[in-house]
Design an enzyme around this catalytic site. Structure first.
Site, PDB file in Angstrom:
ATOM      1  N   ASP A 295       0.849  -1.191   0.000  1.00 26.02           N
ATOM      2  CA  ASP A 295       0.000   0.000   0.000  1.00 26.02           C
ATOM      3  C   ASP A 295       0.892   1.251   0.000  1.00 26.02           C
ATOM      4  O   ASP A 295       1.896   1.308   0.719  1.00 26.02           O
ATOM      5  CB  ASP A 295      -0.897   0.000   1.240  1.00 26.02           C
ATOM      6  CG  ASP A 295      -1.921   1.121   1.205  1.00 26.02           C
ATOM      7  OD1 ASP A 295      -2.965   0.931   0.568  1.00 26.02           O
ATOM      8  OD2 ASP A 295      -1.664   2.184   1.814  1.00 26.02           O
ATOM      9  N   ILE A 296       0.546   2.239  -0.835  1.00 25.76           N
ATOM     10  CA  ILE A 296       1.306   3.495  -0.873  1.00 25.76           C
ATOM     11  C   ILE A 296       1.066   4.269   0.425  1.00 25.76           C
ATOM     12  O   ILE A 296      -0.079   4.444   0.841  1.00 25.76           O
ATOM     13  CB  ILE A 296       0.882   4.362  -2.084  1.00 25.76           C
ATOM     14  CG1 ILE A 296       1.200   3.635  -3.395  1.00 25.76           C
ATOM     15  CG2 ILE A 296       1.580   5.723  -2.047  1.00 25.76           C
ATOM     16  CD1 ILE A 296       0.700   4.348  -4.641  1.00 25.76           C
ATOM     17  N   GLU A 338      -4.844   2.220  -4.093  1.00 25.94           N
ATOM     18  CA  GLU A 338      -3.383   2.150  -4.174  1.00 25.94           C
ATOM     19  C   GLU A 338      -2.843   0.852  -3.590  1.00 25.94           C
ATOM     20  O   GLU A 338      -1.672   0.745  -3.241  1.00 25.94           O
ATOM     21  CB  GLU A 338      -2.759   3.350  -3.440  1.00 25.94           C
ATOM     22  CG  GLU A 338      -2.908   3.346  -1.932  1.00 25.94           C
ATOM     23  CD  GLU A 338      -4.246   3.872  -1.416  1.00 25.94           C
ATOM     24  OE1 GLU A 338      -4.312   4.203  -0.232  1.00 25.94           O
ATOM     25  OE2 GLU A 338      -5.219   3.926  -2.206  1.00 25.94           O
TER      26      GLU A 338
END
Length: 417
Positions: A295-296, A338
């Site tokens: 995950d960003i 994301e």
């Protein structure tokens, strides 16, 4: 990117070709309006062009000399002409020319670029010729290599199946004769169709057969097309390219169903469909799997600061970096927003740690230049290694590890096992 030489003395035609070529992101065109300019480009690039679009009659080369020029550098060409002369056309087609097209309207320009695009794809496409006649195999090989296809050969059905069983050959199309020793073309077609559907691997039967019942059997057993012997070179090129285009269309449809539009990564549905079979296989073998959730970090800040267009570029960058680090056998999908999920088999816990630490560092050091806007970001990764009650449960556990990574300061890898 594959380079294409475009030569035409008409600025109008050059503009039309430029507009059409810009629709193909894999083509890098170089333009010339004369024979002299074409010679200069060939010298500059040391003849390194994958294909050419050529005007037959140029002011400084009125008799098709530019075609000979391209031939001398082994560049396959589509020839554009303002007039049709069947004798001249047949003479040109004997050279290393894909097609001769009358440039009389915009549709002919589109058709010419389509021919070039197909030829460029052929550089990465392999076909298998199956015929007990060495002479016919050579005739077909010469014709197919003219349009830049990679060619493999087999003298009978059994040899063909052995070649097809090697996945590294990555064969897209089989051209087979009917009457052969050991295994004939009909039996070969039946055997191929036990493992590969018509939209996955094409089969063209090339034979002197006239009996409609036998031709009907071939089509019933799964052949895509049938060509009678004797054949012309143009017929082979046209039918082969048409079948390859159809296979490309089927692949595009599959991609639309299985892949995420923004990144080209597999979607959540495909991940579960393929992941379940991997989970079951490794469960039977009692070999552990790794499920990673990426995950960003602080993605909302990227969207709020730079806008959603830059946010989309940031998401696309995740796919690019993962592609550089993962094996082709690793299953990777965008789960939404994301967040990406990866399923890995045949990997140890230690190698899993090393891999995802390397990926984390890649993101940490990476800077994206989006039209002058430079952005950087980190990722957090949660991993579950081993086996749980189901694939869904393994994903849940990797998600819990991801949450721990976020809670512990982000830009880190957390593993549960």
């Amino acid at each position: 990117m594959k380079k294409v030489l475009v030569v035409d003395d008409s600025q109008t035609v050059l503009i039309m070709l430029r507009i059409e070529l810009e629709k193909h992101s894999d083509i890098e065109p170089y333009f010339a309006s004369s024979y002299k300019e074409a010679v200069r480009l060939l010298r500059e690039h040391k003849g390194d062009f994958h294909a050419a679009l050529l005007d037959l009659n140029l002011p400084d080369a009125p008799d098709g000399e530019v075609v000979g020029l391209a031939n001398s550098h082994n560049i396959p060409s589509v020839v554009l002409t303002g007039t049709v002369d069947e004798k001249v056309q047949n003479s040109i087609l004997k050279k290393d020319v894909i097609d001769v097209i009358l440039k009389n309207d915009p549709s002919s320009i589109k058709f010419a670029v389509k021919d070039i695009s197909r030829t460029l794809k052929n550089y990465d496409t392999t076909v298998l010729i199956v015929d007990d006649s060495k002479l016919y195999r050579q005739i077909l090989r010469d014709t197919l290599e003219k349009i830049k296809l990679n060619v493999l050969e087999a003298s009978d059905g059994e040899e063909a199946l052995e070649i097809l069983s090697n996945k590294e050959n990555n064969i897209s199309l089989v051209l087979t004769d009917y009457e052969m020793p050991k295994m004939n073309g009909l039996d070969l077609t039946f055997k191929i169709r036990e493992k590969a559907k018509k939209d996955q691997l094409g089969i063209i039967v090339i034979s002197s057969l006239e009996a409609q019942t036998t031709i009907g059997k071939f089509l019933k057993f799964g052949a895509n097309d049938f060509i009678n012997k004797p054949f012309t070179e143009n017929e082979i090129i046209t039918r082969v390219n048409s079948n390859l285009e159809l296979l490309d269309l089927f692949e595009k449809i599959r991609d639309m169903a299985n892949k995420d539009f923004l990144t080209g990564a597999y979607n959540r549905r495909y991940f579960f469909d393929s992941g379940e079979s991997l989970y079951s296989k490794n469960k039977r073998k009692d070999t552990p799997l790794a499920v990673a959730m990426i995950d960003i970090d602080k993605f909302k800040n990227i969207n709020d600061t730079y806008g959603h267009d830059i946010g989309d570029i940031a998401i696309q960058e995740v796919k690019k970096i993962l592609d550089k680090n993962l094996r082709t056998s690793d299953l990777m999908a965008r789960f939404g927003g994301e967040e990406f999920c990866i399923l890995l088999e045949d990997i140890t816990l230690e190698d899993t740690k090393l891999l995802f630490e390397k990926i984390r560092e890649n993101f940490e050091e990476n800077v994206i230049d989006a039209d002058g806007t430079k952005i950087s970001y980190t990722i957090s990764t949660g991993i579950y290694f081993g086996f749980s009650d189901s694939l869904e449960d393994m994903i849940r556990l990797s998600d819990e590890a991801l949450y721990t990574a976020k809670q512990n300061g982000r830009n880190r890898v957390e593993i549960k096992s």
